[in-house]
Design an enzyme around this catalytic site. Structure first.
Site, short mmCIF file in Angstrom:
data_model
loop_
_atom_site.label_atom_id
_atom_site.label_comp_id
_atom_site.label_asym_id
_atom_site.label_seq_id
_atom_site.Cartn_x
_atom_site.Cartn_y
_atom_site.Cartn_z
N ASP A 33 -2.11 -8.89 48.31
CA ASP A 33 -1.46 -10.12 48.81
C ASP A 33 -1.19 -10.01 50.30
OD1 ASP A 33 0.68 -11.15 46.02
OD2 ASP A 33 -1.49 -10.95 46.26
N LYS A 116 22.82 -39.67 63.06
CA LYS A 116 22.57 -38.25 62.79
C LYS A 116 22.43 -38.08 61.28
CE LYS A 116 24.20 -33.62 63.90
NZ LYS A 116 24.26 -33.04 62.58
N ARG A 137 13.17 -25.18 60.27
CA ARG A 137 13.85 -24.77 61.49
C ARG A 137 14.10 -23.26 61.53
NH1 ARG A 137 19.88 -25.49 62.89
NH2 ARG A 137 19.86 -24.94 65.08
S1 IVH Z 1 17.86 -34.11 68.15
C1 IVH Z 1 17.95 -30.27 70.59
N1 IVH Z 1 18.26 -36.29 66.78
O1 IVH Z 1 21.08 -32.51 63.81
C2 IVH Z 1 18.05 -31.58 69.90
N2 IVH Z 1 18.84 -34.21 65.75
O2 IVH Z 1 22.90 -30.34 65.01
C3 IVH Z 1 18.30 -31.47 68.46
N3 IVH Z 1 19.69 -34.41 63.46
O3 IVH Z 1 19.01 -29.69 63.79
C4 IVH Z 1 17.67 -32.46 67.62
N4 IVH Z 1 19.53 -36.60 63.32
O4 IVH Z 1 18.63 -31.45 62.00
C5 IVH Z 1 18.37 -34.94 66.79
N5 IVH Z 1 18.52 -38.30 65.69
C6 IVH Z 1 18.63 -36.98 65.68
C7 IVH Z 1 19.11 -36.25 64.56
C8 IVH Z 1 19.21 -34.85 64.65
C9 IVH Z 1 19.87 -35.48 62.68
C10 IVH Z 1 20.01 -33.01 63.06
C11 IVH Z 1 18.89 -32.03 63.25
C12 IVH Z 1 19.42 -30.97 64.16
C13 IVH Z 1 20.89 -31.13 64.00
C14 IVH Z 1 21.59 -30.67 65.25
#
Ligand code: IVH
Length: 310
Positions: A33, A116, A137
């Site tokens: 593997d 978000k 990530r």
């Molecule tokens: S921008 C460096 N845009 O929030 C910029 N993130 O705490 C980071 N997330 O890991 C990403 N909605 O999983 C961005 N409109 C949005 C988002 C977003 C959710 C999450 C994402 C990121 C985390 C950051």
């Protein structure tokens, strides 16, 4: 030189095909593997280094066979960072003050305002329009290569059918599950975010395909030719490339207007069919973003304005 690289690449693909068949079709592998994973890794490495290398027989293009036991690790070309948080007007004033100090310019800032989404972030690399790597990530530097699992999500285009797209393009966004779909499986998971995460990391992509995951795109990691002026222009272009973006995205100037929008949105957050835990404010102008750069773990040009706890 190119010929030599191509020959070496095609040899590896042929070798990979042979062992893939022995392993999956005949269940009688003749290499370990580890050796098999190494071979795939070499192919991915070559494709990453030389964007002209492509083959439909490449492991990056094969849908429907299980990834190895533990996913391969994949180093992000551009780190996947988190966002700093703000909770009230004072935090927003400080955020903007720091930006203005850093730029050393008096300037009326315009923001791209986006919900978000509370899901799992993922990175999708398109080489000449073809989805080639899908990565979680992970720790921000290195994620898991989960291409085949991500390919089962209907909102993720396998190919961007548009002319003049950058030849290397990394799209980032959030994988999540809608509330009504979560209802059907809530006995198995603590919350929708957990369900999305667990489903995305199934060893067998067929298991991932059973749960209707969604994907909303919101940013880029690496773009070989970046011709966008504003984050909002990029969000618009994402739609024409076939991605879903949030219909609540908006451009807003000034902290008072941000606060007003936040107040309105906080009231209707529970009417949405997915969980959101705040609004993200990003300096809209990409040249300014570039000048502002990052602190050790977050961009200076963005903040997550959280909602009060559920
Ligand atoms: S921008 C460096 N845009 O929030 C910029 N993130 O705490 C980071 N997330 O890991 C990403 N909605 O999983 C961005 N409109 C949005 C988002 C977003 C959710 C999450 C994402 C990121 C985390 C950051």
């Amino acid at each position: 030189m190119n010929k030599k690289i191509l020959k070496n690449y095609l040899n590896k693909i042929e070798n990979y095909q042979k062992h893939n068949k022995l392993y999956y079709d005949k269940s009688s592998p003749i290499i370990s593997d580890r050796e098999f994973d190494e071979l795939k890794k070499e192919i991915f490495g070559l494709e990453k280094k030389y964007s002209f290398l492509k083959s439909i027989k490449s492991p990056t293009n094969s849908v429907g066979f299980a990834p190895s036991k533990n996913f391969e690790k994949f180093k992000h070309k551009v780190r996947m960072l988190s966002l700093s948080n703000g909770f009230d007007k004072e935090d927003l004033i400080n955020f903007e003050k720091k930006i203005i100090n850093f730029l050393n310019e008096k300037i009326y800032l315009e923001y791209s305002v986006e919900p978000k989404i509370d899901g799992i972030s993922a990175s999708l690399t398109y080489l000449n329009g073809q989805l080639t790597y899908g990565v979680s990530r992970g720790d921000g530097r290195e994620g898991e290569l989960i291409t085949n699992n991500l390919k089962t999500i209907k909102d993720i285009p396998l190919k961007i059918e548009k002319k003049n797209i950058p030849h290397e393009l990394e799209i980032r966004g959030e994988v999540f599950i809608e509330k009504n779909d979560f209802e059907k499986i809530k006995d198995k998971f603590a919350n929708p975010r957990n369900a999305a995460s667990g489903t995305l990391r199934q060893k067998d992509p067929k298991e991932t395909a059973k749960i209707p995951l969604k994907f909303i795109a919101y940013t880029f990691g690496f773009i070989s030719e970046n011709r966008f002026k504003n984050q909002s222009d990029f969000l618009e272009e994402l739609k024409s490339w076939g991605f879903l973006t949030s219909k609540y995205n908006k451009v807003i100037k000034g902290i008072d207007e941000l606060l007003k929008f936040h107040q309105q949105f906080e009231k209707k957050r529970f009417d949405l069919n997915y969980d959101i835990d705040g609004l993200v404010y990003k300096v809209n102008n990409l040249k300014l973003q570039k000048r502002l750069g990052f602190t050790s773990n977050a961009p200076r040009w963005a903040i997550a304005h959280k909602f009060s706890a559920d």
